[in-house]
Design a protein around this motif. Structure first.
Motif, PDB file in Angstrom:
ATOM      1  N   UNK A   5      -0.533  -1.012  15.843  1.00  0.00           N
ATOM      2  CA  UNK A   5      -0.148  -1.638  14.798  1.00  0.00           C
ATOM      3  C   UNK A   5      -0.565  -2.898  15.286  1.00  0.00           C
ATOM      4  N   UNK A   6      -0.196  -3.640  16.224  1.00  0.00           N
ATOM      5  CA  UNK A   6      -0.567  -5.082  16.550  1.00  0.00           C
ATOM      6  C   UNK A   6      -1.824  -5.350  16.530  1.00  0.00           C
ATOM      7  N   UNK A  27       7.472   0.687  15.710  1.00  0.00           N
ATOM      8  CA  UNK A  27       6.971   1.625  14.889  1.00  0.00           C
ATOM      9  C   UNK A  27       5.653   2.441  15.292  1.00  0.00           C
ATOM     10  N   UNK A  28       4.798   1.883  16.291  1.00  0.00           N
ATOM     11  CA  UNK A  28       3.782   2.471  16.714  1.00  0.00           C
ATOM     12  C   UNK A  28       4.390   3.615  17.633  1.00  0.00           C
ATOM     13  N   UNK A  29       5.474   3.409  18.506  1.00  0.00           N
ATOM     14  CA  UNK A  29       5.790   4.260  19.003  1.00  0.00           C
ATOM     15  C   UNK A  29       6.576   5.421  18.443  1.00  0.00           C
ATOM     16  N   UNK A  66      -1.169  -2.339   4.136  1.00  0.00           N
ATOM     17  CA  UNK A  66      -1.805  -1.054   4.217  1.00  0.00           C
ATOM     18  C   UNK A  66      -1.497  -0.701   5.766  1.00  0.00           C
ATOM     19  N   UNK A  67      -0.703  -1.086   6.311  1.00  0.00           N
ATOM     20  CA  UNK A  67      -0.277  -0.911   7.630  1.00  0.00           C
ATOM     21  C   UNK A  67       0.847   0.407   8.075  1.00  0.00           C
ATOM     22  N   UNK A  78      14.953   4.211   1.945  1.00  0.00           N
ATOM     23  CA  UNK A  78      13.534   4.213   2.212  1.00  0.00           C
ATOM     24  C   UNK A  78      13.082   4.353   3.444  1.00  0.00           C
ATOM     25  N   UNK A  79      12.229   5.096   3.796  1.00  0.00           N
ATOM     26  CA  UNK A  79      11.798   5.268   5.215  1.00  0.00           C
ATOM     27  C   UNK A  79      10.338   5.150   5.214  1.00  0.00           C
ATOM     28  N   UNK A  80      10.176   4.639   6.606  1.00  0.00           N
ATOM     29  CA  UNK A  80       8.648   4.153   6.868  1.00  0.00           C
ATOM     30  C   UNK A  80       7.730   4.723   7.964  1.00  0.00           C
ATOM     31  N   UNK A  81       6.480   4.942   7.710  1.00  0.00           N
ATOM     32  CA  UNK A  81       5.928   5.462   8.936  1.00  0.00           C
ATOM     33  C   UNK A  81       4.510   4.898   8.839  1.00  0.00           C
ATOM     34  N   UNK A  82       3.725   4.793  10.017  1.00  0.00           N
ATOM     35  CA  UNK A  82       2.631   4.308  10.393  1.00  0.00           C
ATOM     36  C   UNK A  82       1.539   4.971   9.186  1.00  0.00           C
TER      37      UNK A  82
END
Lengths: 136, 136
Positions: A5-6, A27-29, A66-67, A78-82
């Motif tokens: 993501x970075x 988040x990446x991990x 858009x990441x 709400x939940x997030x994913x890459x």
DNA sequence: GTAGATGCAAAGTATTTGCGACAAG
DNA sequence: CTTGTCGCAAATACTTTGCATCTAC
């Protein structure tokens, strides 16, 4: 997950602060779909001074770029994913909460067809399946 | 819509108060997907003393009895519609907010197949398409 | 140096709940 | 009668925001 993501932030010109780097890393991990609270917990373990407001602001920002993508599964936060190149949908175990990712090209195609039938261009979609494990 | 919501309540043994009758009537006559606030507005025109808490309690109750279904479309409040025999999904115009109901048997079948592939019985699902009208 | 990011606490939304009064069966 | 419902206002849950301070570029 070829790019972190970075790296995506750099590529897109998103300013990288320490807080954002940590959130990006977590988040990446993450291979699950954490909600903001859970993400905040994970992030706090690395830097306990990050505020939840920053976490909210950052996931929103990443979403706009858009990441990350946001999911609003049934009756929850709400939940997030890459966001990865490969689109997928979700099958949710209503007993355990486990989430399985899947892709079905045929369904994808049919969705586009339905939209077209009504004179629309499909710009987004949401497909969630809720199931219980079969006793075998 | 062969049966009114009020009739369904009787059939299912749901106690019918004046407030519930009004809410049932308004929902039965609604062909759109009002959120609680909008429903409260409509209901208030008939009886201005009904409180929004009652509207929340009633839609929740009706949902539990399988009379209404709740939708949580993107980034908004929960919206309700009468549950009819004929299942359908939704195509949402992201510009105007217009909602089109559709059915696609093939997609339905494929969903079941996907669930089965992972060893699940499908108990529910959610499919929402978001589109923009084609310029013609 | 400056525009934008952060932390904090306060403010917003959407929804739920405790409680005394009230109504349906 | 008695159990469950209602209206009200207070509470909760999640998310956003104003503001003074700080930081990446």
């Amino acid at each position: 997950m070829s790019e972190t993501i970075e790296q995506k932030c750099i590529a897109k010109g998103v300013k990288l602060t320490d807080q954002r780097k940590i959130i990006a890393k977590v988040m990446s991990e993450s291979n699950d779909h954490p909600d903001v609270d859970e993400l905040y917990n994970r992030v706090s373990k690395i830097d306990s001074k990050i505020s939840i407001a920053t976490v909210y602001r950052t996931v929103k920002l990443f979403e706009e770029y858009g990441i990350l993508t946001k999911h609003e599964f049934k009756g929850g936060k709400a939940r997030y994913e890459e966001l990865s190149e490969s689109h997928h949908d979700h099958l949710i175990d209503i007993k355990s909460g486990e989430i399985i990712e899947f892709v079905d090209q045929e369904i994808e195609k049919l969705q586009k067809k339905v939209a077209e039938k009504y004179g629309y261009d499909l710009v987004d979609h949401k497909l969630e399946l809720y199931g219980v494990k079969k006793k075998s």
